[in-house]
Design a protein around this motif. Structure first.
Motif, PDB file in Angstrom:
ATOM      1  N   SER A 158       0.919  -1.144   0.028  1.00 26.49           N
ATOM      2  CA  SER A 158       0.027  -0.132  -0.179  1.00 26.49           C
ATOM      3  C   SER A 158       0.768   1.301  -0.058  1.00 26.49           C
ATOM      4  O   SER A 158       0.333   2.278  -0.365  1.00 26.49           O
ATOM      5  N   LEU A 159       2.092   1.157   0.460  1.00 30.91           N
ATOM      6  CA  LEU A 159       2.932   2.458   0.455  1.00 30.91           C
ATOM      7  C   LEU A 159       3.473   2.556  -1.213  1.00 30.91           C
ATOM      8  O   LEU A 159       3.959   3.681  -1.427  1.00 30.91           O
ATOM      9  N   LYS A 160       3.171   1.536  -2.158  1.00 32.31           N
ATOM     10  CA  LYS A 160       3.553   1.663  -3.421  1.00 32.31           C
ATOM     11  C   LYS A 160       2.297   1.852  -4.396  1.00 32.31           C
ATOM     12  O   LYS A 160       2.546   2.862  -5.237  1.00 32.31           O
ATOM     13  N   TYR A 161       1.444   1.157  -3.926  1.00 36.75           N
ATOM     14  CA  TYR A 161      -0.174   1.424  -4.610  1.00 36.75           C
ATOM     15  C   TYR A 161      -1.166   1.871  -4.028  1.00 36.75           C
ATOM     16  O   TYR A 161      -1.571   1.114  -2.871  1.00 36.75           O
TER      17      TYR A 161
ATOM     18  N   LEU B 146      -6.490  -2.602  -1.483  1.00 43.18           N
ATOM     19  CA  LEU B 146      -7.551  -3.122  -0.491  1.00 43.18           C
ATOM     20  C   LEU B 146      -6.918  -3.510   0.852  1.00 43.18           C
ATOM     21  O   LEU B 146      -7.761  -3.909   2.005  1.00 43.18           O
ATOM     22  N   TYR B 147      -5.656  -3.607   0.755  1.00 40.07           N
ATOM     23  CA  TYR B 147      -4.992  -4.111   1.861  1.00 40.07           C
ATOM     24  C   TYR B 147      -3.591  -3.421   2.149  1.00 40.07           C
ATOM     25  O   TYR B 147      -3.214  -2.756   1.122  1.00 40.07           O
ATOM     26  N   ASP B 148      -2.651  -3.858   3.107  1.00 41.61           N
ATOM     27  CA  ASP B 148      -1.288  -3.096   3.310  1.00 41.61           C
ATOM     28  C   ASP B 148      -0.375  -3.797   3.183  1.00 41.61           C
ATOM     29  O   ASP B 148       0.693  -3.304   2.354  1.00 41.61           O
ATOM     30  N   ILE B 149      -0.238  -5.049   3.602  1.00 36.95           N
ATOM     31  CA  ILE B 149       0.738  -5.895   3.516  1.00 36.95           C
ATOM     32  C   ILE B 149       0.381  -7.174   2.966  1.00 36.95           C
ATOM     33  O   ILE B 149      -0.506  -8.004   2.988  1.00 36.95           O
TER      34      ILE B 149
END
Length: 347
Positions: free
Chosen positions: A255-258, A262-265
């Motif tokens: 999620s830091l890139k996209y 709908l999720y982070d990791i």
């Protein structure tokens, strides 16, 4: 190591993503193996999969299928056919085979002379007494396992012991998510994206007093969204470290890139892909905002997803983990509703 990892171009193989561009931006379904003096050694490991390489000299109809879309003089070098397929470590049921092959440019008059590419076209379909290749059908089965969400294939992973070809795929959004929303420079932790996040706006009233108790009045409506970005990054990395300590592998803070995931990791436990949604609060109150799309994602992937909340993020930091069954039992509050007038407009 029995596993061979074959990385492919990021935008070369995906499904259920809507192309909202006026032209171009279609999946290339190929990745260069050799261009000029450049050779992709990791991708070249496909040549080690001898047990899945077929002799095709006596199959003129197959060769015809493999070269029919070529716009230049080419030669088929190697053909690999796989009948055991998995996605993110989950074996799928299919009676069709998946084919990957290598083409070589052989026109000495062209600048691409000698170039090698690995191809895996979705349109490839061929059958005879020995083979039943249908790449599209296999991709459809992969999609079913991923609940028909939009996804991108990162790599093919082949296990020489089990002879399973695993599609390393990551979910990027709901079915039909626009292409421009996914490939938006493949980043999104800066200011130009944060104001599109509704959650940060809704949480302002809850957070601002606790934040100012720690940081003073330097945080205000002008820089609050940038602050939220930083806190989100801190929370994601904090949970990443916890997952590492618990034995998770191949951890990606996507999620830091996209910015619209709908999720982070995304991470592996015993070879199976799992998802973590990460939330934070500067207060000691255990709460978080989930969009309807994220709620649906958690339900669709209920056996593979967890929600993590980092409370008191500017203080002692406490982590709470929830399953979808647990959050279904929590108290809920509707922050907004969408109203649509479906009546006929009279001019």
């Amino acid at each position: 190591m029995s596993k061979i990892i074959l990385p492919i171009d990021t935008k070369s193989l995906y499904k259920n993503i809507k192309n909202d561009n006026t032209s171009g931006h279609t999946a290339t379904v190929a990745t260069p193996l050799k261009q000029g003096n450049s050779y992709n050694k990791q991708l070249g490991q496909i040549l080690e999969i001898k047990e899945k390489e077929i002799i095709f000299d006596d199959k003129p109809e197959l060769i015809k299928e493999l070269i029919k879309n070529s716009k230049s003089k080419i030669q088929i070098k190697n053909v690999f056919v796989f009948d055991k397929i998995a996605v993110n470590g989950i074996l799928i049921k299919t009676d069709r085979q998946y084919c990957i092959f290598i083409k070589e440019e052989i026109d000495p008059e062209k600048a691409q002379y000698g170039r090698l590419k690995i191809h895996y076209p979705n349109t490839l379909k061929y059958s005879d007494v020995d083979l039943d290749i249908d790449n599209k059908a296999v991709m459809n089965e992969v999609s079913k396992v991923l609940n028909d969400y939009a996804f991108i294939v990162n790599s093919f992973q082949y296990d020489k012991i089990t002879q399973i070809l695993n599609f390393d795929a990551f979910v990027v959004g709901e079915n039909g998510v626009p292409y421009s929303k996914i490939f938006v420079n493949e980043k999104g932790t800066g200011n130009k994206f944060t104001k599109m996040f509704k959650d940060a706006t809704e949480d302002y009233d809850m957070e601002i007093i606790a934040i100012r108790d720690k940081l003073g009045e330097e945080i205000n409506t002008e820089n609050y969204f940038e602050f939220c970005d930083n806190m989100h990054m801190n929370a994601v990395n904090y949970i990443k470290n916890i997952l590492e300590e618990r034995g998770a592998k191949n951890i990606e803070t996507l999620s830091l890139k996209y910015p619209y995931l709908l999720y982070d990791i995304r991470y592996d436990i015993n070879g199976i892909v799992r998802y973590a949604l990460v939330f934070w609060t500067a207060t000691k109150i255990k709460y978080f905002n989930l969009s309807i799309k994220k709620v649906l994602f958690c339900h669709d992937f209920k056996n593979f997803s967890d929600i993590y909340l980092v409370s008191d993020i500017l203080g002692k930091k406490r982590v709470f983990k929830y399953s979808i069954d647990q959050i279904d039992r929590l108290t809920k509050q509707i922050n907004s509703m969408k109203f649509t007038d479906e009546g006929v407009i009279n001019e």
